[in-house]
Design an enzyme around this catalytic site. Sequence first.
Site, PDB file in Angstrom:
ATOM      1  N   THR A 293      -3.879  -6.038 -32.734  1.00  0.00           N
ATOM      2  CA  THR A 293      -3.816  -6.848 -31.502  1.00  0.00           C
ATOM      3  C   THR A 293      -5.172  -7.389 -31.118  1.00  0.00           C
ATOM      4  OG1 THR A 293      -1.937  -5.621 -30.699  1.00  0.00           O
ATOM      5  CG2 THR A 293      -3.235  -6.750 -29.045  1.00  0.00           C
TER       6      THR A 293
ATOM      7  N   TYR B 117       3.153 -11.568 -28.572  1.00  0.00           N
ATOM      8  CA  TYR B 117       1.982 -12.146 -29.250  1.00  0.00           C
ATOM      9  C   TYR B 117       2.134 -11.878 -30.736  1.00  0.00           C
ATOM     10  CZ  TYR B 117       0.604  -7.315 -29.656  1.00  0.00           C
ATOM     11  OH  TYR B 117       0.608  -5.978 -29.959  1.00  0.00           O
TER      12      TYR B 117
ATOM     13  N   THR C 108      -3.448  -0.611 -33.075  1.00  0.00           N
ATOM     14  CA  THR C 108      -3.346   0.695 -32.402  1.00  0.00           C
ATOM     15  C   THR C 108      -2.226   1.558 -32.978  1.00  0.00           C
ATOM     16  OG1 THR C 108      -1.865  -0.266 -30.738  1.00  0.00           O
ATOM     17  CG2 THR C 108      -4.231  -0.217 -30.231  1.00  0.00           C
ATOM     18  N   ASP C 109      -1.231   0.942 -33.638  1.00  0.00           N
ATOM     19  CA  ASP C 109      -0.049   1.721 -34.054  1.00  0.00           C
ATOM     20  C   ASP C 109      -0.373   2.828 -35.047  1.00  0.00           C
ATOM     21  OD1 ASP C 109       2.568  -0.865 -33.995  1.00  0.00           O
ATOM     22  OD2 ASP C 109       1.387   0.148 -32.421  1.00  0.00           O
TER      23      ASP C 109
ATOM     24  N   LYS D  92      -2.237   7.997 -29.857  1.00  0.00           N
ATOM     25  CA  LYS D  92      -1.754   6.932 -28.957  1.00  0.00           C
ATOM     26  C   LYS D  92      -0.685   7.541 -28.057  1.00  0.00           C
ATOM     27  CE  LYS D  92       0.054   2.168 -29.026  1.00  0.00           C
ATOM     28  NZ  LYS D  92       0.400   0.988 -29.873  1.00  0.00           N
TER      29      LYS D  92
ATOM     30  N   GLU E 239       9.074  31.892 -35.095  1.00  0.00           N
ATOM     31  CA  GLU E 239      10.543  32.036 -35.019  1.00  0.00           C
ATOM     32  C   GLU E 239      11.200  31.934 -36.386  1.00  0.00           C
ATOM     33  OE1 GLU E 239      10.944  29.724 -30.800  1.00  0.00           O
ATOM     34  OE2 GLU E 239      12.801  30.422 -31.735  1.00  0.00           O
TER      35      GLU E 239
HETATM   36  N1  DGL Z   1       0.832  -4.686 -33.692  1.00  0.00           N
HETATM   37  C1  DGL Z   1       0.477  -3.280 -33.526  1.00  0.00           C
HETATM   38  C2  DGL Z   1      -0.735  -2.949 -34.381  1.00  0.00           C
HETATM   39  O1  DGL Z   1      -1.341  -3.841 -34.967  1.00  0.00           O
HETATM   40  C3  DGL Z   1       0.162  -2.872 -32.107  1.00  0.00           C
HETATM   41  C4  DGL Z   1      -0.755  -3.776 -31.449  1.00  0.00           C
HETATM   42  C5  DGL Z   1      -2.146  -3.271 -31.240  1.00  0.00           C
HETATM   43  O2  DGL Z   1      -2.992  -3.334 -32.139  1.00  0.00           O
HETATM   44  O3  DGL Z   1      -2.373  -2.763 -30.123  1.00  0.00           O
HETATM   45  O4  DGL Z   1      -1.038  -1.744 -34.454  1.00  0.00           O
END
Ligand code: DGL
Length: 348
Positions: free
Chosen positions: A32, A45, A111-112, A184, A305
């Site tokens: 992103t 986006y 971020t993913d 995350k 367990e």
């Molecule tokens: N499209 C996802 C990625 O590239 C999430 C967007 C981001 O980077 O926040 O990980």
Amino acid sequence: MKRLTSVIVILFAVCANAKDLPKVVILATGGTIAGSAPTEVQAGYQSGQVGVDILINAVPQLKEIADVRGEQISNIGSQNMSDEIWLKLAKRINELLGQDDVDGIVITHGTDTMEETAYFLTLVTKSKKPVVLTCSMRPSTALSADGPLNIFNAVAVAGNKDSEGRGVMVVANDRIHSAREVVKTSTTAVETFMSPLVGSLGTVNYGVVNYVDLPHKKNTYESEFSVDGLTSLPRVDIIAIYEDAPGDLIKAAVDLGAKGIVTSGLGNGNLTDACIEALQYARSKGVVVVRASRVLTGFVGRNVELDDDKLGFVASYELIPSKARVLLRLALLKTSDPTSVQEYFATY
Ligand code: DGL
């Protein structure tokens, strides 16, 4: 003559200053932070649209804190991060860190999957020099985009002498996180990245770095894992466990060639009886089984367990499923003995 002298003095000052600035390389992978949208105020986006030089030029203040140059490793949404890009990125980082004209590295990333890329890199990059991943939750075109300041702060951390020897780190939203601990925690919030078990390593505020902690496990220059000569990584699948979960998907993963299975278990890594039976099938085929948990914090211990000793299972300890998979893949390059693998989970 006076004018010539003042030009020489200015040139000397500029060169001297440039000589003193840390040399930071930014490796862009997409995400992103490189995303764009038709308007400044919409959720939709396209990630991975903007190149590394545009990202750097969008933060002219970088010139005041570092001598920065960029390389484009990939330009993807990180939901499509791959072993091929991981290996290319790790090998390039090790090459650059071995150069005297590189003091630190920043990686811009989606971020993913940033939490697993960061942990992978902290296990296979071989230097005390800082390696810092950063990202954004809003595209570069958004109102109050968070990417530019994240890049500025990440470069400040990567160029800071006090960052050396702290393992691979993640910088986002003024926080500095350890690669092992960061996760995350929100699908949309700018403050999504947290280290819920132990807290962040420190803060960075408009480039001012302040550390409060050190990494808690072996990493980077102390790690025994390496990508040298590697062209692939062993297949390890993560299987979600839930109410009344059958063992079908576990058996399918084994039959499809998984060399390791990480369960995203219930509570303390608990499993349905049907899944335990399917995991015994996996063990009969020599597949290494690691019990992790869908619960975000805590400790998945041995023989709580269920009898790990008898079943030949490994407990993930503090590692969440996404990180347990990374460590198991690297461990499987060395051994498939559960006792030895368990030792790796105590060490890394
Ligand atoms: N499209 C996802 C990625 O590239 C999430 C967007 C981001 O980077 O926040 O990980």
